[in-house]
Design a protein around this motif. Structure first.
Motif, mmCIF file in Angstrom:
data_model
loop_
_atom_site.group_PDB
_atom_site.id
_atom_site.type_symbol
_atom_site.label_atom_id
_atom_site.label_comp_id
_atom_site.label_asym_id
_atom_site.label_seq_id
_atom_site.Cartn_x
_atom_site.Cartn_y
_atom_site.Cartn_z
ATOM 1 N N LEU A 1 0.827 -1.208 0.000
ATOM 2 C CA LEU A 1 0.000 0.000 0.000
ATOM 3 C C LEU A 1 0.862 1.260 0.000
ATOM 4 O O LEU A 1 0.504 2.267 -0.617
ATOM 5 C CB LEU A 1 -0.947 -0.011 1.200
ATOM 6 N N LYS A 2 2.002 1.209 0.687
ATOM 7 C CA LYS A 2 2.939 2.342 0.627
ATOM 8 C C LYS A 2 3.462 2.533 -0.791
ATOM 9 O O LYS A 2 3.503 3.653 -1.307
ATOM 10 C CB LYS A 2 4.108 2.092 1.584
ATOM 11 N N GLN A 3 3.863 1.442 -1.424
ATOM 12 C CA GLN A 3 4.387 1.518 -2.783
ATOM 13 C C GLN A 3 3.343 2.088 -3.744
ATOM 14 O O GLN A 3 3.669 2.834 -4.671
ATOM 15 C CB GLN A 3 4.825 0.133 -3.254
ATOM 16 N N GLN A 4 2.089 1.745 -3.506
ATOM 17 C CA GLN A 4 1.009 2.208 -4.372
ATOM 18 C C GLN A 4 0.604 3.651 -4.074
ATOM 19 O O GLN A 4 -0.198 4.237 -4.816
ATOM 20 C CB GLN A 4 -0.201 1.287 -4.213
ATOM 21 N N GLY A 5 1.117 4.217 -2.996
ATOM 22 C CA GLY A 5 0.778 5.593 -2.641
ATOM 23 C C GLY A 5 -0.563 5.737 -1.951
ATOM 24 O O GLY A 5 -1.045 6.865 -1.754
ATOM 25 N N LYS A 6 -1.169 4.621 -1.554
ATOM 26 C CA LYS A 6 -2.476 4.696 -0.889
ATOM 27 C C LYS A 6 -2.346 5.027 0.592
ATOM 28 O O LYS A 6 -3.296 5.529 1.202
ATOM 29 C CB LYS A 6 -3.234 3.389 -1.091
ATOM 30 N N ILE A 7 -1.183 4.716 1.166
ATOM 31 C CA ILE A 7 -0.909 5.112 2.540
ATOM 32 C C ILE A 7 0.491 5.725 2.570
ATOM 33 O O ILE A 7 1.354 5.392 1.749
ATOM 34 C CB ILE A 7 -0.994 3.936 3.537
ATOM 35 N N ARG A 8 0.717 6.620 3.510
ATOM 36 C CA ARG A 8 2.047 7.225 3.637
ATOM 37 C C ARG A 8 2.910 6.426 4.604
ATOM 38 O O ARG A 8 4.085 6.183 4.350
ATOM 39 C CB ARG A 8 1.921 8.676 4.105
ATOM 40 N N TYR A 9 2.317 6.032 5.724
ATOM 41 C CA TYR A 9 3.037 5.270 6.750
ATOM 42 C C TYR A 9 2.072 4.282 7.378
ATOM 43 O O TYR A 9 0.845 4.390 7.236
ATOM 44 C CB TYR A 9 3.595 6.206 7.838
ATOM 45 N N TYR A 10 2.634 3.333 8.119
ATOM 46 C CA TYR A 10 1.772 2.388 8.827
ATOM 47 C C TYR A 10 2.293 2.121 10.233
ATOM 48 O O TYR A 10 3.464 2.353 10.548
ATOM 49 C CB TYR A 10 1.605 1.086 8.043
ATOM 50 N N GLY A 11 1.378 1.658 11.072
ATOM 51 C CA GLY A 11 1.708 1.332 12.455
ATOM 52 C C GLY A 11 0.765 0.262 12.954
ATOM 53 O O GLY A 11 -0.029 -0.299 12.190
ATOM 54 N N ILE A 12 0.831 -0.015 14.240
ATOM 55 C CA ILE A 12 -0.084 -0.989 14.840
ATOM 56 C C ILE A 12 -0.735 -0.373 16.074
ATOM 57 O O ILE A 12 -0.198 0.555 16.683
ATOM 58 C CB ILE A 12 0.614 -2.319 15.213
ATOM 59 N N SER A 13 -1.894 -0.901 16.409
ATOM 60 C CA SER A 13 -2.573 -0.536 17.642
ATOM 61 C C SER A 13 -2.600 -1.791 18.500
ATOM 62 O O SER A 13 -3.378 -2.709 18.248
ATOM 63 C CB SER A 13 -3.997 -0.051 17.338
ATOM 64 N N SER A 14 -1.720 -1.851 19.484
ATOM 65 C CA SER A 14 -1.571 -3.078 20.261
ATOM 66 C C SER A 14 -0.976 -2.773 21.626
ATOM 67 O O SER A 14 -0.176 -1.841 21.769
ATOM 68 C CB SER A 14 -0.658 -4.068 19.526
ATOM 69 N N ILE A 15 -1.357 -3.561 22.617
ATOM 70 C CA ILE A 15 -0.755 -3.447 23.942
ATOM 71 C C ILE A 15 0.127 -4.654 24.245
ATOM 72 O O ILE A 15 0.691 -4.746 25.337
ATOM 73 C CB ILE A 15 -1.839 -3.326 25.041
ATOM 74 N N ARG A 16 0.281 -5.581 23.292
ATOM 75 C CA ARG A 16 0.972 -6.837 23.571
ATOM 76 C C ARG A 16 2.473 -6.718 23.318
ATOM 77 O O ARG A 16 2.897 -6.569 22.167
ATOM 78 C CB ARG A 16 0.385 -7.957 22.713
#
Length: 298
Positions: free
Chosen positions: A137-152
């Motif tokens: 998705l980054k390569q396609q330009g659909k998202i700029r960055y990514y992360g996670i939502s987690s407490i583990r």
């Protein structure tokens, strides 16, 4: 408003950010609240495709028409609604994430998402497959960055070592200091930004009656709330002090605050104008209860 760079990204986000999940008013009321927050300096808005089955994303998309360049939008994926609407199931597969982003882009009325987050995560997930989806998705330009939502902690460690996440969203407050043991120092070491949710522990540190919380008894919860009121002073605001407590941890980039009303927005904005807690005050709060630690997912 103060702004901080999120991890190794180029995203400069407000240290108080807007958690869209809490919006429960009419579309007109909620839109007015979102636009007021933007006008007053909040530029980071967090939502998820799960919230209102996409309605929350639609609300943000309509509110920020013509203002896309002024806002940094974060959303999440990984929870799949059942066809009968009875609930949702966890689905971190690549194919599903790639399909989710299309719906989020449409509802948000944008052609890119600033921060796309995995809305959970377990050690049983096909982690490399999930990472591959975000990288594509980054390569396609659909998202700029990514992360996670987690407490583990165990899941967080895997993403630190195997991915290019720029952020982790996690619960952290005076009543939940579990991240301090290992997660916050590790994320700080690797230059990954922390987005804090639950900074006022669901209101228990502010105005809700004390009840047992995590491993703390009702008496301990009451004591922590009293410690906050003491530091805030007779004319102070415990919510602002509670948020300052988490914002002053060096690993934390922003506190994601659930805002439903204009007074809550004013309170959140005022937090950013407060002088930092003194080292003595922060230590007093930290020592008001023994710090808890994770028992599972270590």
């Amino acid at each position: 408003m103060n702004y901080r760079v999120l991890g190794k990204s180029t995203l400069k986000i407000s240290e108080i950010s807007f958690g869209g999940m809490s919006l429960t008013g009419t579309p007109v009321e909620d839109t007015r609240l979102l636009l007021e927050a933007l006008d007053r300096g909040i530029n980071f808005f967090d939502t998820a495709d799960l919230y209102g089955k996409g309605a929350n994303e639609e609300l943000l998309g309509k509110a920020f028409q013509g203002k896309r360049a002024q806002v940094i939008i974060a959303t999440k994926a990984g929870n799949q609604w059942r066809k009968d609407g009875s609930g949702w199931d966890w689905n971190p597969r690549k194919e599903y994430i790639l399909s989710c982003v299309e719906g989020s882009l449409r509802r948000l009325q944008t052609d890119y998402i600033d921060l796309y987050q995995l809305h959970g995560g377990t050690m049983d997930d096909p982690i490399d497959e999930t990472i591959s989806a975000f990288e594509l998705l980054k390569q396609q330009g659909k998202i700029r960055y990514y992360g996670i939502s987690s407490i583990r902690p165990n899941v967080i460690r895997e993403y630190i070592s195997r991915s290019n996440i720029v952020s982790v969203m996690m619960q952290y407050s005076l009543l939940d200091r579990r991240p301090e043991e290992s997660c916050l120092p590790l994320l700080k070491e690797h230059g990954i930004g922390v987005l804090v949710r639950g900074g006022v522990a669901g209101g228990l540190l502010v105005d809700k009656p004390a009840v047992p919380y995590l491993n703390y008894s009702e008496k301990e919860v009451r004591y922590a709330a009293a410690a906050l009121r003491k530091i805030a002073g007779p004319a102070g605001h415990p919510a602002r002090t509670a948020l300052q407590f988490v914002l002053q941890h060096p690993a934390v980039t922003s506190a994601v605050v659930g805002i439903r009303t204009m007074p809550q927005l004013e309170d959140a904005l005022a937090t950013a104008q407060m002088p930092p807690l003194s080292e003595m005050d922060r230590r007093y709060l930290a020592e008001s209860l023994p710090a808890n630690t994770y028992e599972l997912h270590r």
